[in-house]
Structure formats: structure tokens, C-alpha cells
Scaffold this motif. Structure first.
Motif, PDB file in Angstrom:
ATOM      1  N   UNK A 195       0.822  -1.210   0.000  1.00 28.69           N
ATOM      2  CA  UNK A 195       0.000   0.000   0.000  1.00 28.69           C
ATOM      3  C   UNK A 195       0.859   1.264   0.000  1.00 28.69           C
ATOM      4  N   UNK A 196       2.006   1.205   0.646  1.00 32.69           N
ATOM      5  CA  UNK A 196       2.866   2.389   0.708  1.00 32.69           C
ATOM      6  C   UNK A 196       3.594   2.645  -0.605  1.00 32.69           C
ATOM      7  N   UNK A 197       3.726   1.630  -1.436  1.00 36.47           N
ATOM      8  CA  UNK A 197       4.436   1.790  -2.710  1.00 36.47           C
ATOM      9  C   UNK A 197       3.495   1.948  -3.893  1.00 36.47           C
ATOM     10  N   UNK A 198       2.251   1.579  -3.730  1.00 36.69           N
ATOM     11  CA  UNK A 198       1.287   1.672  -4.832  1.00 36.69           C
ATOM     12  C   UNK A 198       0.939   3.133  -5.112  1.00 36.69           C
ATOM     13  N   UNK A 199       0.464   3.443  -6.317  1.00 37.67           N
ATOM     14  CA  UNK A 199       0.054   4.818  -6.618  1.00 37.67           C
ATOM     15  C   UNK A 199      -1.004   5.303  -5.633  1.00 37.67           C
ATOM     16  N   UNK A 200      -0.826   6.523  -5.142  1.00 37.92           N
ATOM     17  CA  UNK A 200      -1.757   7.087  -4.173  1.00 37.92           C
ATOM     18  C   UNK A 200      -2.618   8.174  -4.777  1.00 37.92           C
ATOM     19  N   UNK A 201      -3.506   8.743  -3.974  1.00 31.71           N
ATOM     20  CA  UNK A 201      -4.419   9.772  -4.469  1.00 31.71           C
ATOM     21  C   UNK A 201      -3.719  11.117  -4.637  1.00 31.71           C
ATOM     22  N   UNK A 202      -4.321  11.992  -5.420  1.00 32.88           N
ATOM     23  CA  UNK A 202      -3.834  13.364  -5.537  1.00 32.88           C
ATOM     24  C   UNK A 202      -4.031  14.068  -4.196  1.00 32.88           C
ATOM     25  N   UNK A 203      -2.986  14.653  -3.606  1.00 31.19           N
ATOM     26  CA  UNK A 203      -3.116  15.245  -2.270  1.00 31.19           C
ATOM     27  C   UNK A 203      -4.189  16.328  -2.175  1.00 31.19           C
ATOM     28  N   UNK A 204      -4.282  17.195  -3.185  1.00 30.09           N
ATOM     29  CA  UNK A 204      -5.276  18.269  -3.135  1.00 30.09           C
ATOM     30  C   UNK A 204      -6.692  17.703  -3.182  1.00 30.09           C
ATOM     31  N   UNK A 205      -6.918  16.727  -4.059  1.00 28.75           N
ATOM     32  CA  UNK A 205      -8.242  16.123  -4.150  1.00 28.75           C
ATOM     33  C   UNK A 205      -8.570  15.349  -2.878  1.00 28.75           C
ATOM     34  N   UNK A 206      -7.565  14.701  -2.312  1.00 23.70           N
ATOM     35  CA  UNK A 206      -7.786  13.947  -1.088  1.00 23.70           C
ATOM     36  C   UNK A 206      -8.158  14.876   0.064  1.00 23.70           C
ATOM     37  N   UNK A 207      -7.513  16.034   0.140  1.00 24.46           N
ATOM     38  CA  UNK A 207      -7.851  17.001   1.184  1.00 24.46           C
ATOM     39  C   UNK A 207      -9.298  17.461   1.040  1.00 24.46           C
ATOM     40  N   UNK A 208      -9.735  17.673  -0.197  1.00 24.52           N
ATOM     41  CA  UNK A 208     -11.125  18.073  -0.434  1.00 24.52           C
ATOM     42  C   UNK A 208     -12.087  16.959  -0.038  1.00 24.52           C
ATOM     43  N   UNK A 209     -11.719  15.716  -0.324  1.00 28.84           N
ATOM     44  CA  UNK A 209     -12.580  14.590   0.042  1.00 28.84           C
ATOM     45  C   UNK A 209     -12.685  14.451   1.560  1.00 28.84           C
ATOM     46  N   UNK A 210     -11.577  14.662   2.258  1.00 30.24           N
ATOM     47  CA  UNK A 210     -11.616  14.585   3.723  1.00 30.24           C
ATOM     48  C   UNK A 210     -12.516  15.674   4.288  1.00 30.24           C
ATOM     49  N   UNK A 211     -12.416  16.883   3.741  1.00 27.80           N
ATOM     50  CA  UNK A 211     -13.287  17.964   4.220  1.00 27.80           C
ATOM     51  C   UNK A 211     -14.760  17.597   4.016  1.00 27.80           C
ATOM     52  N   UNK A 212     -15.074  16.962   2.903  1.00 27.29           N
ATOM     53  CA  UNK A 212     -16.457  16.549   2.655  1.00 27.29           C
ATOM     54  C   UNK A 212     -16.910  15.511   3.680  1.00 27.29           C
ATOM     55  N   UNK A 213     -16.027  14.569   4.013  1.00 26.92           N
ATOM     56  CA  UNK A 213     -16.376  13.554   5.014  1.00 26.92           C
ATOM     57  C   UNK A 213     -16.540  14.200   6.388  1.00 26.92           C
ATOM     58  N   UNK A 214     -15.723  15.195   6.699  1.00 31.11           N
ATOM     59  CA  UNK A 214     -15.876  15.910   7.967  1.00 31.11           C
ATOM     60  C   UNK A 214     -17.248  16.580   8.046  1.00 31.11           C
ATOM     61  N   UNK A 215     -17.706  17.118   6.920  1.00 27.40           N
ATOM     62  CA  UNK A 215     -19.045  17.705   6.894  1.00 27.40           C
ATOM     63  C   UNK A 215     -20.121  16.673   7.174  1.00 27.40           C
ATOM     64  N   UNK A 216     -19.941  15.461   6.652  1.00 29.77           N
ATOM     65  CA  UNK A 216     -20.895  14.388   6.922  1.00 29.77           C
ATOM     66  C   UNK A 216     -20.869  14.008   8.402  1.00 29.77           C
ATOM     67  N   UNK A 217     -19.677  14.000   8.989  1.00 24.21           N
ATOM     68  CA  UNK A 217     -19.563  13.707  10.420  1.00 24.21           C
ATOM     69  C   UNK A 217     -20.342  14.739  11.239  1.00 24.21           C
ATOM     70  N   UNK A 218     -20.196  16.009  10.878  1.00 28.41           N
ATOM     71  CA  UNK A 218     -20.890  17.062  11.609  1.00 28.41           C
ATOM     72  C   UNK A 218     -22.401  16.891  11.504  1.00 28.41           C
ATOM     73  N   UNK A 219     -22.887  16.519  10.336  1.00 22.80           N
ATOM     74  CA  UNK A 219     -24.327  16.316  10.174  1.00 22.80           C
ATOM     75  C   UNK A 219     -24.842  15.159  11.024  1.00 22.80           C
TER      76      UNK A 219
END
Length: 359
Positions: A195-219
Motif C-alpha cells: 500500500x505504501x508503494x502503490x500509486x496514491x491519491x492526488x493530495x489536493x483532491x484527497x484534502x477536499x474529500x476529507x473535508x467533505x467527510x468531515x461535513x458528513x460527520x458534523x451532520x
């Protein structure tokens, strides 16, 4: 227009639950600049311009989730998540992979997550040969729902430079077919390396996805949470880059955040890290893994597993794990340890006692 960050609001006409330690009844609550400024009986409420009648609704304090793998939840948005698609057979898994492959760009790996063989008719994970038949010319990588096992095809294996005769590692092993060749599964540290060597997500897009999940947590009423192991999914440095992007983005986060870093005290010091406390962002804990998981038969037990034998084992030699816990505590870090087997739990408890006695 009023500034919501500085606005004062009186909520009244409610059944307000203060806390488990304070059961006094309350029917009104004053919020000033986003924080609770007063709570009590509506008849005694301070006067304010804006009043909201809640019509008998119940008001609870925000929930705190003290162990969440938020990075994994956000990453699942970019992968084929089997927990929501719920296949019931290997054929169903392969069909979903074919259907979902189009979401990945040309040349990108097909990646899936949250696969659970216990919910498949065959009661096993897909094999390398089965994935090869479906994707002979494209790398495929799946993550078991626990995060402790990987499933890959031959294209992924070659891309990662894994030889057919790859040896097992310290607390990490590959599944093997009857002829000794790799069957496409890897467990614990062998999976972690993949998992550490495989291609990972785009950092900027991943940050946006995390923010969206945080919004779901708040709801859902979650106002504070702890990311339980920064580094568990794709490695500490890659994940930390995403979290720093999120922290530096404009606007406040919707919830308060805490972090456990999957690092030793020496690794943290080499990165210039020290325990930090803040009202909305706290990173004061180092996370260790003592053993594996019950489902993978890698937990450290005092008696053998009843179905397959073996007593599992420790990620690190027991003495070294105790020393790492001691060093982290001595350096001022809080210490969290994943331990699922009775032997691992006992050893961790003894290591905590030793570290605290020396403080």
C-alpha cells in the motif's frame, strides 16, 4: 448582515442534556461566537435579540469519535468500495471491478477497498489468477476491510517489483498456491509495504474529500474526532502532506481534530515533530501496532486459534515494542497501541506500567 462567528443566539423551549456528570434540567441555551455561553432554565435566560424556539426538541452535546480512520473513509470515495456495493460472490466482486474500472483514468490502477471474504459465498478472497483473467493488462489492488491485507494481480505484482519467490517478512507474509507461487494475497507488513508503494491519491483532491467527510460527520452530530493512525493507509509522509493541505486551506474545519501518528519517538524527532495541543487541532499521540487482527488470525494469543491453529504474533519483538512505548512516553507523547490478542494486550499493559513507573 450579522457575522455568524460573533452572533449571539438564545435557543429555548428545548430538553437540554448537559452531560453525564450534570443531570440538572435545562430548557434554554445561549450561544455566543459559536460557543455555549450560558445554560439553564428558560425563565432565567439572558435577553438577546435573536431567539429560536426549538419546540420541545432535545439538545445534546456534540459527539466525539475517539477512533476513526478518516483517511480510509475519504479514500474509499476514489475507489470501488465493496462494503456499500455488497457483492456476495467472487463473480460479483469481479463484475463490480469491471463496472467500476471506468472511473480510473487510462493507465491508472484499478483499486478497491473494504472487501470482506466472510460475506462471499466462497468464504475467501479473490485469487491473483481470477484478477488476471478479468484484468490481464491492468494493475489491480484491493484492500481488505480491516486494512491489514492486500489482494493484487500479476500486473500490480510486476509494477511493484515483487518476485515470484518473494520471501515472507517480519510479521508479514504472502499467500501461496499449492505450487508455491504467490496467490495474490499479502498480510500485515507485506500488505503495508504494498500500500505504501502503490500509486496514491492526488493530495489536493484527497484534502477536499476529507473535508467533505468531515461535513458528513458534523451532520451526524460528531463535533470532534481522532484520526487513529496517520500512516496506516499509505504511509505517514504521504498522509501528513494531505492533512497539512487540509489544515492550511481557507476556512475553519467543521469539527475539532486529534491525531495519532504511526511513528516511533525517534521517527517523530527526525521529522521535527513534538506533542502539540490546540483547541481545534491536537497531535500529541504516537500509535503502535502490537499485533494483527482476529479475522486474519494474526492476533497474538496465548492459545492457538481453534480453526487454523497458530497463536499469531507481534509486529515488533516484544522487548523492542516495550522499549518503543517507553521512549515515546519519556519524550512526552501520549501512547496508543493496537492490541487485539490476549497475549498482546497483557504485554502492552505491562509496558505501560513500566513506562509510567519510570516517569
Amino acid at each position: 448582515m450579522a457575522d455568524p462567528d460573533n452572533e449571539t443566539i438564545l435557543l429555548r423551549g428545548a430538553r437540554i442534556y448537559r452531560s453525564a456528570q450534570d443531570r440538572r434540567p435545562a430548557s434554554a441555551l445561549l450561544v455566543r461566537a459559536g460557543r455555549v455561553a450560558w445554560i439553564g432554565d428558560g425563565a432565567d435566560a439572558p435577553s438577546t435579540r435573536r431567539v429560536v424556539d426549538l419546540g420541545g426538541s432535545t439538545v445534546l452535546p456534540g459527539l466525539t469519535d475517539c477512533h476513526l480512520h478518516l483517511f480510509s473513509l475519504a479514500l474509499a470515495r476514489r475507489q470501488i468500495a465493496f462494503s456499500t456495493l455488497a457483492p456476495d460472490s467472487i463473480a460479483g466482486v469481479l463484475a463490480l471491478l469491471r463496472q467500476g474500472a471506468g472511473r480510473f483514468g487510462p493507465g491508472e490502477w484499478v483499486q478497491g477497498c473494504e472487501i470482506n471474504e466472510d460475506r462471499l459465498a466462497e468464504r475467501r478472497l479473490p485469487t491473483r489468477a481470477e484478477l488476471d483473467a478479468a484484468f490481464p493488462e491492468r494493475p489491480v489492488l484491493l484492500r481488505r476491510y480491516c486494512g491489514h491485507a492486500a489482494v493484487f494481480n500479476t500486473m500490480a505484482m510486476h509494477s511493484l517489483g515483487i518476485p515470484e519467490a518473494a520471501p515472507d517478512t517480519q510479521f508479514g507474509h504472502y499467500g501461496r498456491a499449492a505450487d508455491g507461487t504467490l496467490d495474490g494475497s499479502a498480510w500485515e507488513r507485506a500488505a503495508e509495504a504494498i500500500f505504501r508503494r502503490a500509486p496514491g491519491p492526488d493530495p489536493a483532491q484527497m484534502a477536499a474529500d476529507i473535508r467533505a467527510v468531515l461535513g458528513e460527520c458534523l451532520r451526524l452530530g460528531i463535533t470532534a474526532l481522532c484520526e487513529a493512525a496517520v500512516g496506516f493507509v499509505i504511509g505517514y509522509d504521504r498522509e501528513a502532506e494531505v492533512w497539512e493541505r487540509l489544515r492550511g486551506a481557507p476556512g475553519p474545519l467543521p469539527v475539532r481534530m486529534g491525531f495519532m501518528a504511526q511513528l516511533t519517538a525517534a521517527e517523530a524527532a527526525a521529522r521535527g515533530l513534538s506533542p502539540t495541543l490546540g483547541p481545534d487541532w491536537t497531535a500529541d499521540t504516537l500509535k503502535f501496532f502490537a499485533d494483527g487482527i482476529i479475522g486474519g488470525r494474526t492476533s497474538a494469543l496465548t492459545e492457538p486459534f481453534c480453526d487454523r491453529g497458530g497463536c499469531g504474533g507481534f509486529v515488533l519483538p516484544e522487548a523492542l515494542l516495550a522499549d518503543e512505548i517507553f521512549a515515546a512516553h519519556a519524550a512526552g507523547w501520549r501512547v496508543a497501541v493496537h492490541a487485539t490478542g490476549d497475549r498482546a494486550i497483557a504485554h502492552v499493559a505491562e509496558s505501560f506500567e513500566r513506562a509510567q513507573a519510570a516517569a
